[in-house]
Design a protein around this motif. Structure first.
Motif, PDB file in Angstrom:
ATOM      1  N   GLY A 283       0.801  -1.219   0.000  1.00  0.00           N
ATOM      2  CA  GLY A 283       0.000   0.000   0.000  1.00  0.00           C
ATOM      3  C   GLY A 283       0.835   1.271   0.000  1.00  0.00           C
ATOM      4  N   GLY A 284       1.956   1.250   0.708  1.00  0.00           N
ATOM      5  CA  GLY A 284       2.830   2.423   0.751  1.00  0.00           C
ATOM      6  C   GLY A 284       3.410   2.745  -0.615  1.00  0.00           C
ATOM      7  N   MET A 285       3.691   1.710  -1.404  1.00  0.00           N
ATOM      8  CA  MET A 285       4.221   1.930  -2.750  1.00  0.00           C
ATOM      9  C   MET A 285       3.163   2.573  -3.638  1.00  0.00           C
ATOM     10  N   VAL A 286       1.920   2.109  -3.495  1.00  0.00           N
ATOM     11  CA  VAL A 286       0.824   2.693  -4.272  1.00  0.00           C
ATOM     12  C   VAL A 286       0.623   4.161  -3.873  1.00  0.00           C
ATOM     13  N   THR A 287       0.694   4.430  -2.581  1.00  0.00           N
ATOM     14  CA  THR A 287       0.537   5.807  -2.106  1.00  0.00           C
ATOM     15  C   THR A 287       1.632   6.711  -2.656  1.00  0.00           C
ATOM     16  N   ALA A 288       2.872   6.213  -2.654  1.00  0.00           N
ATOM     17  CA  ALA A 288       3.992   6.998  -3.182  1.00  0.00           C
ATOM     18  C   ALA A 288       3.779   7.310  -4.656  1.00  0.00           C
ATOM     19  N   ALA A 289       3.312   6.316  -5.402  1.00  0.00           N
ATOM     20  CA  ALA A 289       3.059   6.531  -6.823  1.00  0.00           C
ATOM     21  C   ALA A 289       1.907   7.507  -7.030  1.00  0.00           C
ATOM     22  N   ARG A 290       0.859   7.336  -6.238  1.00  0.00           N
ATOM     23  CA  ARG A 290      -0.299   8.215  -6.362  1.00  0.00           C
ATOM     24  C   ARG A 290       0.077   9.665  -6.047  1.00  0.00           C
ATOM     25  N   ASN A 291       0.916   9.862  -5.038  1.00  0.00           N
ATOM     26  CA  ASN A 291       1.366  11.219  -4.698  1.00  0.00           C
ATOM     27  C   ASN A 291       2.138  11.856  -5.845  1.00  0.00           C
TER      28      ASN A 291
ATOM     29  N   PRO B 252       0.071   6.169 -12.207  1.00  0.00           N
ATOM     30  CA  PRO B 252      -0.827   5.024 -12.017  1.00  0.00           C
ATOM     31  C   PRO B 252      -0.052   3.731 -11.785  1.00  0.00           C
ATOM     32  N   VAL B 253      -0.688   2.807 -11.065  1.00  0.00           N
ATOM     33  CA  VAL B 253      -0.079   1.516 -10.737  1.00  0.00           C
ATOM     34  C   VAL B 253      -0.941   0.387 -11.304  1.00  0.00           C
ATOM     35  N   ILE B 254      -0.302  -0.518 -12.032  1.00  0.00           N
ATOM     36  CA  ILE B 254      -0.948  -1.733 -12.512  1.00  0.00           C
ATOM     37  C   ILE B 254      -0.434  -2.878 -11.643  1.00  0.00           C
ATOM     38  N   ALA B 255      -1.314  -3.476 -10.857  1.00  0.00           N
ATOM     39  CA  ALA B 255      -0.935  -4.632 -10.036  1.00  0.00           C
ATOM     40  C   ALA B 255      -0.873  -5.846 -10.955  1.00  0.00           C
ATOM     41  N   TYR B 256       0.331  -6.361 -11.134  1.00  0.00           N
ATOM     42  CA  TYR B 256       0.559  -7.431 -12.101  1.00  0.00           C
ATOM     43  C   TYR B 256       0.670  -8.771 -11.393  1.00  0.00           C
ATOM     44  N   ASP B 257      -0.248  -9.647 -11.674  1.00  0.00           N
ATOM     45  CA  ASP B 257      -0.285 -11.036 -11.195  1.00  0.00           C
ATOM     46  C   ASP B 257      -0.671 -11.173  -9.727  1.00  0.00           C
ATOM     47  N   ARG B 258      -0.382 -10.178  -8.880  1.00  0.00           N
ATOM     48  CA  ARG B 258      -0.761 -10.217  -7.476  1.00  0.00           C
ATOM     49  C   ARG B 258      -1.541  -8.948  -7.136  1.00  0.00           C
ATOM     50  N   PHE B 259      -2.611  -9.120  -6.419  1.00  0.00           N
ATOM     51  CA  PHE B 259      -3.502  -7.992  -6.121  1.00  0.00           C
ATOM     52  C   PHE B 259      -2.875  -7.029  -5.124  1.00  0.00           C
ATOM     53  N   ILE B 260      -3.097  -5.723  -5.375  1.00  0.00           N
ATOM     54  CA  ILE B 260      -2.702  -4.672  -4.444  1.00  0.00           C
ATOM     55  C   ILE B 260      -3.915  -3.770  -4.239  1.00  0.00           C
ATOM     56  N   LYS B 261      -4.363  -3.660  -3.023  1.00  0.00           N
ATOM     57  CA  LYS B 261      -5.493  -2.789  -2.724  1.00  0.00           C
ATOM     58  C   LYS B 261      -5.120  -1.343  -3.055  1.00  0.00           C
ATOM     59  N   GLY B 262      -6.005  -0.671  -3.781  1.00  0.00           N
ATOM     60  CA  GLY B 262      -5.770   0.726  -4.121  1.00  0.00           C
ATOM     61  C   GLY B 262      -5.061   0.932  -5.440  1.00  0.00           C
ATOM     62  N   ALA B 263      -4.636  -0.152  -6.102  1.00  0.00           N
ATOM     63  CA  ALA B 263      -4.010  -0.015  -7.416  1.00  0.00           C
ATOM     64  C   ALA B 263      -5.046   0.493  -8.425  1.00  0.00           C
TER      65      ALA B 263
END
Length: 371
Positions: free
Chosen positions: A121-129, A133-144
């Motif tokens: 989640g922290g990685m998604v937040t960093a990207a969002r800031n 955009p984040v594409i969760a590839y093969d494994r789910f990430i909440k908030g992607a």
């Protein structure tokens, strides 16, 4: 089999053979880079940067198939795009640093296969800031922003059913699951238990393998053999082919003949597993046509990196759906046994008959009708 997926697999068949060549030439593609973890982008030239971040390299598929297939498709779709590649080597902290490096290097989109989906989640937040955009590839990430994978619970159900059918709903088994930090592993496990529990089969012992390690799988089985006779183990649920290989090594090391192994499941259709299946040393694997996943990811990444909307239906034939409120592309897994090796992995050119039927497996291939 779903006809849409069947057509898509046939349409993508040539990609696998090409990918093998691309894999051998990794690093030579001007539109790609090969950085296994130093944190730098490693990319050169002007253009739109797409970051591909994979979790580890012990599992054969990532660097033999996912990476070259993804890079090849991006190059086909966008001549000015470049792929910055990172591999976390199963190190969550390292992957977080790589995400930061990709953001700093100016990536327009992150295609992220997390070491730990729940901790990403922290990685998604960093990207969002950074408005990336984040594409969760093969494994789910909440908030992607997007997610793509195979139907992971169905994978476990396919494996569990194969084992139950092989044992006739009775007998003792060992269960070797994937890493507790891998969200897919929990889904495989849940799917398998939904079939095995209540089937009449008894689970003697169960192991959640921290990093999917074949060596740790072998050690786990060795430990069980110190208290259980090989003859009292009628089957083994192995969540992937690497662990299945460790199981075979442990059992044969304990004196079980190669032609007398119990039913053993697997996943990923690794070459060694296909050879074991042909030889009767592994009962099945789950084949996930990686080209359809990598090509869909590349198509979505190029669209999003260019400021466009991801397609409702990808050119691979997969329709966008929702999974836990994330726009998703979900693919269908396929069970592979000795009976259908030729009509699945060989028909798709995932491997050639020559690759499978090395001198050691020549007689087994002839017995299976593979030429």
């Amino acid at each position: 089999m779903n006809t849409v997926h069947s057509r898509a697999r046939r349409a993508l068949a040539g990609g696998f053979a090409a990918a093998l060549g691309v894999a051998a030439l990794a690093g030579c593609n001007a539109n790609s880079s090969d950085d296994k973890g130093s944190g730098g982008s490693g990319a050169s030239g002007a253009g739109t940067t797409i970051a591909l971040l994979l979790p580890e390299s012990k599992t054969t598929r990532y660097e033999a198939f996912d990476k070259p297939l993804f890079e090849k498709k991006v190059a086909e779709l966008c001549s000015s795009c470049k792929v910055s590649y990172y591999n976390a080597d199963q190190d969550e902290a390292k992957q977080s640093q790589q995400v930061d490096a990709a953001i700093t290097a100016g990536a327009k989109v992150l295609v992220l296969d997390p070491v730990n989906g729940d901790g990403a989640g922290g990685m998604v937040t960093a990207a969002r800031n950074a408005k990336i955009p984040v594409i969760a590839y093969d494994r789910f990430i909440k908030g992607a922003d997007y997610y793509m994978s195979f139907d992971n619970e169905q994978v476990g159900k396919i494996q569990g059913k194969a084992l139950v059918d092989a044992l006739g709903g009775k007998g003792n088994i060992l269960m070797l699951n994937g890493s507790p930090t891998d969200p897919n592993a929990a889904q495989f496990k849940a799917g398998a238990h939904s079939v095995i529990d209540g089937s009449g089969i008894k689970v003697l012992a169960e192991f959640d393998n921290p990093d999917w390690s074949p060596d740790k799988a072998q050690q786990f089985v060795n430990d069980q053999l110190s208290r259980t006779k090989p003859a009292d183990i009628q089957g083994v649920y192995a969540a992937n082919d690497g662990q299945a290989g460790g199981v075979v090594a442990a059992l044969t090391g304990a004196g079980v003949p190669a032609n007398g192994l119990p039913p053993i499941t697997g996943q990923d259709a690794e070459l060694a597993a296909i050879q074991r299946i042909v030889a009767g040393q592994q009962s099945m694997t789950v084949y996930k046509p990686i080209a359809i996943e990598a090509n869909t990811a590349a198509e979505v990444a190029v669209a999003v990196a260019g400021g466009k909307t991801a397609p409702e239906t990808a050119t691979t034939g997969i329709k966008q759906t929702k999974y836990q409120d994330v726009a998703s592309y979900i693919f269908t897994p396929i069970a592979v046994t000795k009976a259908n090796v030729a009509s699945t992995v060989l028909a798709d050119k995932f491997y050639t008959a020559d690759q499978v039927c090395t001198p050691q497996y020549k007689d087994a291939c002839e017995g299976a009708g593979i030429k």
